[in-house]
Design a protein around this motif. Structure first.
Motif, mmCIF file in Angstrom:
data_model
loop_
_atom_site.group_PDB
_atom_site.id
_atom_site.type_symbol
_atom_site.label_atom_id
_atom_site.label_comp_id
_atom_site.label_asym_id
_atom_site.label_seq_id
_atom_site.Cartn_x
_atom_site.Cartn_y
_atom_site.Cartn_z
ATOM 1 N N MET A 162 0.839 -1.199 0.000
ATOM 2 C CA MET A 162 0.000 0.000 0.000
ATOM 3 C C MET A 162 0.876 1.253 0.000
ATOM 4 N N LYS A 163 0.690 2.118 -0.969
ATOM 5 C CA LYS A 163 1.467 3.341 -1.064
ATOM 6 C C LYS A 163 0.923 4.351 -0.076
ATOM 7 N N GLN A 164 1.805 4.925 0.737
ATOM 8 C CA GLN A 164 1.360 5.899 1.705
ATOM 9 C C GLN A 164 0.957 7.193 1.014
ATOM 10 N N LEU A 165 -0.014 7.869 1.611
ATOM 11 C CA LEU A 165 -0.574 9.065 0.993
ATOM 12 C C LEU A 165 0.491 10.118 0.724
ATOM 13 N N GLN A 166 1.388 10.351 1.690
ATOM 14 C CA GLN A 166 2.397 11.387 1.493
ATOM 15 C C GLN A 166 3.442 11.010 0.451
ATOM 16 N N GLU A 167 3.477 9.735 0.048
ATOM 17 C CA GLU A 167 4.418 9.289 -0.980
ATOM 18 C C GLU A 167 3.831 9.391 -2.382
ATOM 19 N N MET A 168 2.552 9.720 -2.487
ATOM 20 C CA MET A 168 1.898 9.757 -3.799
ATOM 21 C C MET A 168 2.385 10.935 -4.631
ATOM 22 N N ASN A 169 2.354 10.728 -5.942
ATOM 23 C CA ASN A 169 2.709 11.770 -6.898
ATOM 24 C C ASN A 169 1.486 12.112 -7.741
ATOM 25 N N LEU A 170 1.624 13.166 -8.549
ATOM 26 C CA LEU A 170 0.485 13.595 -9.364
ATOM 27 C C LEU A 170 0.266 12.745 -10.612
ATOM 28 N N VAL A 171 0.717 11.502 -10.561
ATOM 29 C CA VAL A 171 0.317 10.518 -11.551
ATOM 30 C C VAL A 171 -0.490 9.413 -10.875
ATOM 31 N N ASP A 172 -0.723 9.558 -9.580
ATOM 32 C CA ASP A 172 -1.529 8.588 -8.839
ATOM 33 C C ASP A 172 -2.983 9.045 -8.842
ATOM 34 N N ASP A 173 -3.872 8.132 -9.260
ATOM 35 C CA ASP A 173 -5.284 8.464 -9.394
ATOM 36 C C ASP A 173 -5.839 9.184 -8.171
ATOM 37 N N PHE A 174 -5.593 8.603 -7.000
ATOM 38 C CA PHE A 174 -6.235 9.128 -5.797
ATOM 39 C C PHE A 174 -5.808 10.558 -5.512
ATOM 40 N N LEU A 175 -4.526 10.863 -5.671
ATOM 41 C CA LEU A 175 -4.048 12.212 -5.387
ATOM 42 C C LEU A 175 -4.590 13.216 -6.400
ATOM 43 N N VAL A 176 -4.587 12.862 -7.678
ATOM 44 C CA VAL A 176 -5.123 13.768 -8.697
ATOM 45 C C VAL A 176 -6.596 14.047 -8.422
ATOM 46 N N TYR A 177 -7.345 12.982 -8.123
ATOM 47 C CA TYR A 177 -8.769 13.127 -7.810
ATOM 48 C C TYR A 177 -8.967 14.007 -6.577
ATOM 49 N N SER A 178 -8.199 13.751 -5.511
ATOM 50 C CA SER A 178 -8.358 14.490 -4.260
ATOM 51 C C SER A 178 -7.984 15.956 -4.434
ATOM 52 N N LEU A 179 -6.938 16.222 -5.223
ATOM 53 C CA LEU A 179 -6.503 17.605 -5.437
ATOM 54 C C LEU A 179 -7.515 18.383 -6.270
ATOM 55 N N THR A 180 -7.896 17.841 -7.425
ATOM 56 C CA THR A 180 -8.750 18.601 -8.344
ATOM 57 C C THR A 180 -10.197 18.689 -7.870
ATOM 58 N N VAL A 191 -11.925 17.356 -24.724
ATOM 59 C CA VAL A 191 -10.512 17.002 -24.720
ATOM 60 C C VAL A 191 -10.292 15.948 -23.642
ATOM 61 N N VAL A 192 -9.879 14.758 -24.045
ATOM 62 C CA VAL A 192 -9.542 13.694 -23.104
ATOM 63 C C VAL A 192 -8.019 13.652 -22.992
ATOM 64 N N ILE A 193 -7.514 13.751 -21.767
ATOM 65 C CA ILE A 193 -6.072 13.826 -21.529
ATOM 66 C C ILE A 193 -5.636 12.628 -20.698
ATOM 67 N N PHE A 194 -4.823 11.770 -21.286
ATOM 68 C CA PHE A 194 -4.224 10.658 -20.552
ATOM 69 C C PHE A 194 -2.823 11.076 -20.116
ATOM 70 N N ILE A 195 -2.560 11.026 -18.819
ATOM 71 C CA ILE A 195 -1.233 11.331 -18.281
ATOM 72 C C ILE A 195 -0.587 10.002 -17.929
ATOM 73 N N THR A 196 0.436 9.618 -18.683
ATOM 74 C CA THR A 196 0.981 8.262 -18.565
ATOM 75 C C THR A 196 2.422 8.262 -18.079
ATOM 76 N N THR A 197 2.765 7.194 -17.368
ATOM 77 C CA THR A 197 4.148 6.969 -16.932
ATOM 78 C C THR A 197 4.903 6.101 -17.933
ATOM 79 N N TYR A 198 4.261 5.687 -18.990
ATOM 80 C CA TYR A 198 4.858 4.865 -20.043
ATOM 81 C C TYR A 198 4.635 5.559 -21.383
#
Length: 344
Positions: free
Chosen positions: A1-19, A121-128
């Motif tokens: 389980m990734k800790q909340l403070q370790e999340m980056n803005l490519v993690d679904d939960f953080l992007v959702y929570s921020l925006t 406009v659909v925007i996919f932000i990918t790590t690959y």
């Protein structure tokens, strides 16, 4: 389980929570969109995790991560994506096609003409790299095969933002944003806009409601997994057991060899209960440590005890103590009066 403070803005939960945050959501979403699209964005209405269901239970629905409605402008869907399996990458263009179809269908009311359809406009932000050309931005629009230069505007556009891409001469502002998205740390907030974004990200991570939502998300995911067929539950049970500790080879083979569906069901339920308790406890401990850090450096003994605690009643008591405490010393006095861990 990734800790909340370790999340980056490519993690679904953080992007959702921020925006979707009631204080910072629109400002953060506007900054991100302006960096990506290189234009000013008008007032935004944020619709987090918009869901369109299938026309029947047999039809596929879709849940969009972050929908943004620009006043007198375009509709945006932001989708952080780290599903880099070959099958997922190959299907990505068709997934984009499906998202566009669902958004269009959900925004054209009965009696309206097709000319009223909003630009999407659909925007996919990918790590690959979805197309293997090392471009940071791939912009896809419909057009005429025989006459590529022929004007054809259907209002649909898809952007694939590969955060590690180098080709295509992306603007420096976008390069800085993608660097921050990949690793959302203070060190990577190197511009005035990113420093403000990082301030918002930090405050969202420390928000108590966000921390509770993170716990509920994990609980919800475990409930969804519980609906798997009994035949799949052997592997699911092993996966859940691995979250809370090491699974021996002997135990793994015993679970995989079991053919009695009732036994598998029982093992799965036991493993899910243990994993849920473990995940909830870890999330509560993380929330406690995050709030305690506002008081200063936490002694290692205190930190270790909090992270090791699995009793939900004890963790709940510590959360109550945290609400009453005005300093680290007061929290230790209220929550752990008999511990020498209060000594630094």
């Amino acid at each position: 389980m990734k800790q909340l403070q370790e999340m980056n803005l490519v993690d679904d939960f953080l992007v959702y929570s921020l925006t979707s945050h009631k204080v910072y959501g629109e400002e953060a979403a506007r900054y991100i969109l302006e960096c990506i699209l290189q234009r000013s964005i008008r007032h935004l209405t944020v619709v987090p995790q918009k869901t369109w269901y299938g026309e029947s239970p047999e039809k596929h629905g879709v849940r969009l991560n972050v929908c943004l409605d620009e006043e007198d402008g375009e509709l945006f869907d932001i989708e952080p994506d780290q599903n880099s399996s070959s099958a997922d990458v190959k299907a990505l263009p068709r997934r984009a096609r499906f998202y566009h179809a669902k958004i269009d269908a959900g925004n054209l009311t009965a009696g309206e003409g097709y000319g009223t359809l909003r630009n999407v406009v659909v925007i996919f932000i990918t790590t690959y790299d979805p197309f293997g050309l090392d471009r940071m931005v791939y912009t896809v629009k419909n057009g005429c095969v025989e006459v590529p230069e022929m004007p054809y505007e259907d209002g649909a556009r898809t952007l694939f933002l590969y955060i590690k891409g180098q080709e295509g001469n992306p603007p420096e502002e976008l390069r800085e944003l993608t660097r921050y998205m990949a690793e959302s740390t203070e060190a990577n907030a190197r511009t005035k806009g990113l420093r403000r974004l990082h301030e918002m990200v930090t405050k969202v991570k420390a928000d108590r409601e966000v921390g509770l939502a993170y716990m509920k998300m994990w609980e919800g995911e475990e409930v969804i997994r519980a609906r798997a067929t009994a035949a799949e539950k052997a592997n699911e049970a092993i996966r859940l057991l691995e979250k809370t500790g090491t699974v021996s080879q002997e135990e793994r083979e015993r679970i995989l060899a079991e053919r009695n569906l009732q036994v598998l069901e029982r093992w799965y339920e036991d493993a899910m209960a243990n994993a849920e308790q473990y995940l909830v406890a870890k999330a509560k401990a993380e929330m406690i440590l995050l709030q305690l850090s506002d008081f200063g450096q936490i002694p290692e003994a205190v930190k270790s005890r909090i992270l090791a605690e699995m009793n939900p009643e004890t963790l709940d008591y510590w959360i109550l103590a945290l609400k009453r405490a005005e300093s680290l010393e007061q929290f230790i006095s209220l929550a752990m009066p008999d511990r020498e861990s209060q000594k630094t």
